[in-house]
Every structure is written in structure tokens, then in C-alpha cells.
Write a protein that holds these residues in place. Structure first.
Motif, PDB file in Angstrom:
ATOM      1  N   UNK A 159      11.770  -9.321  -0.989  1.00 49.60           N
ATOM      2  CA  UNK A 159      10.341  -9.332  -0.645  1.00 49.60           C
ATOM      3  C   UNK A 159       9.716  -7.949  -0.591  1.00 49.60           C
ATOM      4  N   UNK A 160      10.416  -6.981  -0.017  1.00 51.97           N
ATOM      5  CA  UNK A 160       9.855  -5.627   0.051  1.00 51.97           C
ATOM      6  C   UNK A 160       9.626  -5.063  -1.347  1.00 51.97           C
ATOM      7  N   UNK A 161      10.568  -5.302  -2.259  1.00 56.86           N
ATOM      8  CA  UNK A 161      10.421  -4.817  -3.631  1.00 56.86           C
ATOM      9  C   UNK A 161       9.263  -5.505  -4.342  1.00 56.86           C
ATOM     10  N   UNK A 162       9.181  -6.825  -4.223  1.00 51.86           N
ATOM     11  CA  UNK A 162       8.135  -7.568  -4.922  1.00 51.86           C
ATOM     12  C   UNK A 162       6.749  -7.212  -4.393  1.00 51.86           C
ATOM     13  N   UNK A 163       6.612  -7.133  -3.077  1.00 52.97           N
ATOM     14  CA  UNK A 163       5.305  -6.839  -2.507  1.00 52.97           C
ATOM     15  C   UNK A 163       4.874  -5.402  -2.809  1.00 52.97           C
ATOM     16  N   UNK A 164       5.819  -4.476  -2.779  1.00 49.51           N
ATOM     17  CA  UNK A 164       5.484  -3.092  -3.127  1.00 49.51           C
ATOM     18  C   UNK A 164       5.015  -3.003  -4.575  1.00 49.51           C
ATOM     19  N   UNK A 165       5.697  -3.720  -5.456  1.00 46.19           N
ATOM     20  CA  UNK A 165       5.293  -3.733  -6.863  1.00 46.19           C
ATOM     21  C   UNK A 165       3.898  -4.312  -7.029  1.00 46.19           C
ATOM     22  N   UNK A 166       3.621  -5.404  -6.341  1.00 43.55           N
ATOM     23  CA  UNK A 166       2.308  -6.037  -6.453  1.00 43.55           C
ATOM     24  C   UNK A 166       1.205  -5.131  -5.922  1.00 43.55           C
ATOM     25  N   UNK A 167       1.431  -4.511  -4.780  1.00 45.69           N
ATOM     26  CA  UNK A 167       0.412  -3.628  -4.196  1.00 45.69           C
ATOM     27  C   UNK A 167       0.144  -2.441  -5.118  1.00 45.69           C
ATOM     28  N   UNK A 168       1.212  -1.823  -5.611  1.00 46.09           N
ATOM     29  CA  UNK A 168       1.048  -0.641  -6.460  1.00 46.09           C
ATOM     30  C   UNK A 168       0.291  -0.974  -7.737  1.00 46.09           C
ATOM     31  N   UNK A 169       0.684  -2.042  -8.417  1.00 47.13           N
ATOM     32  CA  UNK A 169       0.050  -2.360  -9.693  1.00 47.13           C
ATOM     33  C   UNK A 169      -1.363  -2.898  -9.511  1.00 47.13           C
ATOM     34  N   UNK A 170      -1.626  -3.612  -8.428  1.00 48.32           N
ATOM     35  CA  UNK A 170      -2.985  -4.098  -8.198  1.00 48.32           C
ATOM     36  C   UNK A 170      -3.961  -2.943  -8.018  1.00 48.32           C
ATOM     37  N   UNK A 171      -3.590  -1.974  -7.206  1.00 47.95           N
ATOM     38  CA  UNK A 171      -4.489  -0.840  -7.010  1.00 47.95           C
ATOM     39  C   UNK A 171      -4.583   0.015  -8.273  1.00 47.95           C
ATOM     40  N   UNK A 172      -3.486   0.141  -8.990  1.00 51.42           N
ATOM     41  CA  UNK A 172      -3.508   0.916 -10.231  1.00 51.42           C
ATOM     42  C   UNK A 172      -4.424   0.267 -11.258  1.00 51.42           C
ATOM     43  N   UNK A 173      -4.270  -1.027 -11.462  1.00 47.32           N
ATOM     44  CA  UNK A 173      -5.095  -1.721 -12.451  1.00 47.32           C
ATOM     45  C   UNK A 173      -6.542  -1.846 -11.985  1.00 47.32           C
ATOM     46  N   UNK A 174      -6.766  -2.024 -10.700  1.00 46.23           N
ATOM     47  CA  UNK A 174      -8.145  -2.031 -10.197  1.00 46.23           C
ATOM     48  C   UNK A 174      -8.818  -0.690 -10.450  1.00 46.23           C
ATOM     49  N   UNK A 175      -8.047   0.380 -10.334  1.00 45.01           N
ATOM     50  CA  UNK A 175      -8.597   1.703 -10.621  1.00 45.01           C
ATOM     51  C   UNK A 175      -9.024   1.811 -12.080  1.00 45.01           C
ATOM     52  N   UNK A 176      -8.205   1.317 -13.004  1.00 43.28           N
ATOM     53  CA  UNK A 176      -8.572   1.333 -14.420  1.00 43.28           C
ATOM     54  C   UNK A 176      -9.861   0.545 -14.668  1.00 43.28           C
ATOM     55  N   UNK A 177      -9.899  -0.680 -14.154  1.00 39.79           N
ATOM     56  CA  UNK A 177     -11.019  -1.569 -14.448  1.00 39.79           C
ATOM     57  C   UNK A 177     -12.316  -1.094 -13.802  1.00 39.79           C
ATOM     58  N   UNK A 178     -12.249  -0.753 -12.531  1.00 40.68           N
ATOM     59  CA  UNK A 178     -13.473  -0.431 -11.796  1.00 40.68           C
ATOM     60  C   UNK A 178     -14.038   0.929 -12.180  1.00 40.68           C
TER      61      UNK A 178
END
Length: 421
Positions: free
Chosen positions: A246-265
Motif C-alpha cells: 500500500x505505501x508503494x502504490x499510494x506513493x506512486x499514485x500521489x507522485x504521478x497525479x501531481x506530476x501529470x496535473x502540473x503538465x496539464x494545468x
């Protein structure tokens, strides 16, 4: 690829009202069934087949039948050093009475040295009594998992030990250890999110500089997490995820969500500041930044899926779960985020102005005390002072400059008064 992304933008625009409803349904399912993922975690660090570690586990758990992978074990140990070197716990009346009290209290089928009296003594000594003869165990075959009854079983064992100053008694099992590991994983996840999410939000706010656009990230992150938990919870019945996943999966999701939101926004914000129409801004987001998100997400997902080729089960499960998490985050960012930008253009394009620098011109960008305006007036006065046809000829480009200036002022593009947050 750009042509495909243009077609994809047309699809997003046509279904922009349906996409949020679909994700709302997914969120509801994730809230209901997602937590099952945490209940199915296991300490699954089994070694590859054929290795010495795998062989020893097979001999211990499968051959003789006294111990089982799912068995709970009650342990009694003489700790005060009494009895001297000749002490034998199998001849201790207290140990016999303790095991009898545990059997009566648990009211289940148990295997201990006294209940098996009369069978192969050498085998019982090997599996139920320690080499120094000061510790004995009782095996409780069967799956007990987690729950209040496990706590009651432990309480029964503790109550049966009436001499805790001389004897130590306890109860454990692989299932109980998995339960504690699952609870610890949830606690670690909470502590990790409390630190990483605020830092990621600060970086995103620094780059995007728009509070309304930040709402996209606030929506995309929980949607991605709940979507991933929903799929992981459903697949946890067939895939054994380790307790650290869970720690690995959630860390991956948080990191990529903010990274991709940065690209899009950030791409959307560039279009807004350039004064482009909302559809054109979102088209650029989907065609260019969306292309980056898709390529990045698929590359990372394939990289994690490559772990499925290793002969270690927990690595295979980790790779599959991380790929599921990445694909979930990618789908949310390339569908829900553009749909929201198309549905609420006035909200996401709103950018406050700093009144102290805008003068009396208001929120769009004032004209009073504007250095660009002063330069325009100065150029007009100079060009007008020449008189005759020269002044009229010079006035023509000044008129074009004035119209361009007023247009830029209405859009907030001139360099002076507008301040974006």
C-alpha cells in the motif's frame, strides 16, 4: 499520434457531461469495496521454488503435519530458571494444567504434547518441545484471520497463565502477524500522506499560480486513489499483495497525479494568459500535455509489469499492483481533468487582480498610472508635434498601437498592472 489526440479531444468534448458521472460512480464503488484491499494483505515473502529456503519451509509446514502455515501457536516457556539443568517442561504439572485450561477455554481442536500422549514421542519432542526442554507449543490448526475472536483467544491464553512471574505465555500465527502488518501499513500510509501531499501541493501551486485550477488536482488525486483501491481490492482475491505494497502504490499514485496535473494545468494556464478561447486551451492540453501523460503512464506501467517475469511471487504482485495504480491515475488525468475544464470555463479561467497595482481600471487591468499608457501618450504627442502630413502619417501606426493596447488591456496581457495568483 497528434491526429489521434485531436480525435480524442473531440470525444472528450462530446462526452464532457457523462465523464464526471462515470467517475462519481467509480468513486462510490471505491469507497464501498476499496478497503477490502487492506484486509487481504499477506506477509508473502515466499522464496522461489527449489531454493534451500523454500525446501526448509516445505519440510517444516507440509511433511509432518504438526505445523501448518495457517495454524495459530500457543507458547509456554519457563523463564525463571527453576528446575535446574534437569528441568523438563513435559514433566511439569503446571505446564500440563496450563495446556488443559487453554484447551477448555478455546473449545477447539488442539495439538499439544499432552493431548497426543501415547503417539510417537520422538516426533512430538521434535515439533512441540524445544531442545532445552523449557518451552512447549500448542498448535491450533485452522484459519482464524483477524477479528475480535483473536483477541478473545489471546485473553484466554493470558488468563490461563496464573504464574506470569515464572512462565511466559503467548499466542501468535502468520495470520495474526498479517493483521498487525496491515494495520501498520495503514498507519504508515497516513503519516506519509501527511508529509508528501502538502509538499506536492506547494510545488503545484508555485507553478500553476491559480487557486481554481488547483481544484483539478484536489479532485483527480482522491479519484485516482479510490479507483486504484477498487481494482486492487477486486484483484486481491487472486493476487497476493505483500503488506508493504500500500505505501508503494499510494506513493506512486500521489507522485504521478501531481506530476501529470502540473503538465496539464500549466499548459492550460499558458493558453489562458495568451487570451485564447477555452476550447483551444483544452485542445492544447489534450493534444500536447495529454500525449505526454499517456506516453509516460504506459512506459511506467510496462516497466512495472516487467516484474511479473521474476520467479518471486511478491515481486510479481508488486509489479501488477503498481501498473494498476499508474493506469488508474493516467485515465483520471486524461479524461476527468479535461472534461472539468470544458464544463466550467468561467471558474477555471478566473484569475484575481491585485487592485493596488491595477489602479481604477478594476479587475481586468486598469489604464490609470500605467507606464505603457504613458508611453503611448508620449508617442502621440511627439508624432502630433510635427504637423502636416508627417504628423498624420505618424498618427496611423499610433492608432493601430492604441487599438492593440486597448485589446491587450481588456485581456490583461500588457506587462504592467496585472498580477496573477
Amino acid at each position: 499520434m497528434p491526429r489521434a489526440m485531436h480525435a480524442y479531444f473531440s470525444f472528450i468534448k462530446a462526452t464532457r457531461h457523462v465523464i464526471p458521472l462515470v467517475w462519481m460512480a467509480v468513486i462510490g464503488c471505491g469507497i464501498k469495496w476499496g478497503p477490502a484491499f487492506f484486509d487481504n494483505l499477506e506477509d508473502n515473502l515466499d522464496s522461489p521454488r527449489g531454493t534451500p529456503s523454500n525446501l526448509s519451509n516445505h519440510l517444516f509446514f507440509d511433511v509432518d503435519g504438526f505445523c501448518f502455515p495457517d495454524a495459530s501457536v500457543v507458547v509456554l516457556q519457563r523463564t525463571d530458571g527453576g528446575g535446574g539443568a534437569a528441568y523438563d517442561i513435559t514433566r511439569d504439572p503446571y505446564a500440563r494444567d496450563f495446556m488443559k485450561a487453554v484447551r477448555e477455554g478455546l473449545n477447539t481442536y488442539e495439538l499439544d504434547w499432552w493431548s497426543l500422549n501415547g503417539t510417537d514421542t520422538a516426533a512430538m519432542d521434535t515439533f512441540l518441545v524445544s531442545a532445552d526442554r523449557r518451552t512447549t507449543v500448542m498448535a491450533l490448526p485452522g484459519y482464524y484471520g483477524c477479528g475480535w475472536y483473536v483477541d478473545d483467544m489471546r485473553a484466554t491464553v493470558m488468563q490461563a497463565n496464573t504464574q506470569p512471574d515464572k512462565y511466559w505465555a503467548g499466542m501468535t500465527s502468520r495470520d495474526m502477524m498479517d493483521c498487525h502488518n496491515s494495520d501498520a501499513a495503514k498507519d504508515d500510509l497516513g503519516h506519509m500522506d501527511a508529509v508528501s501531499i502538502p509538499l506536492a501541493l506547494l510545488v503545484l501551486a508555485w507553478r500553476v499560480q491559480s487557486l481554481p485550477l488547483m481544484c483539478i488536482a484536489f479532485v483527480a488525486l482522491p479519484t485516482s486513489l479510490l479507483t486504484a483501491l477498487l481494482v486492487l481490492g477486486r484483484t486481491s482475491w487472486t493476487i497476493t499483495y505483500p503488506n508493504f505494497s500500500p505505501a508503494l502504490f499510494m506513493s506512486t499514485s500521489i507522485a504521478m497525479n501531481f506530476d501529470w496535473s502540473l503538465f496539464l494545468l500549466s499548459r492550460y494556464q499558458e493558453g489562458v494568459r495568451a487570451g485564447r478561447a477555452n476550447d483551444a486551451c483544452v485542445r492544447d492540453v489534450v493534444v500536447y500535455s495529454g500525449h505526454t501523460v499517456v506516453v509516460s503512464g504506459l512506459t511506467l506501467a510496462i516497466a512495472f509489469l516487467s516484474l511479473a517475469g521474476f520467479p518471486v511471487e511478491f515481486l510479481q504482485a508488486t509489479g501488477k499492483g503498481a501498473a494498476i495504480t499508474l493506469v488508474s491515475a493516467m485515465l483520471v488525468n486524461i479524461t476527468l481533468s479535461p472534461a472539468l475544464l470544458l464544463l466550467f470555463p468561467r471558474f477555471f479561467r478566473w484569475q484575481p487582480r491585485c487592485c493596488c497595482r491595477c489602479g481604477r481600471g478594476g479587475g481586468v487591468g486598469g489604464t490609470h498610472d500605467d507606464p505603457s499608457r504613458e508611453k503611448l501618450l508620449a508617442r502621440r504627442s511627439i508624432s502630433g508635434g510635427g504637423g502636416g502630413s508627417g504628423g498624420e502619417a505618424a498618427a496611423a501606426p499610433d492608432a493601430e498601437f492604441a487599438r492593440d493596447f486597448e485589446l491587450r488591456a481588456s485581456r490583461g496581457q500588457h506587462g504592467g498592472p496585472s498580477v496573477h495568483f
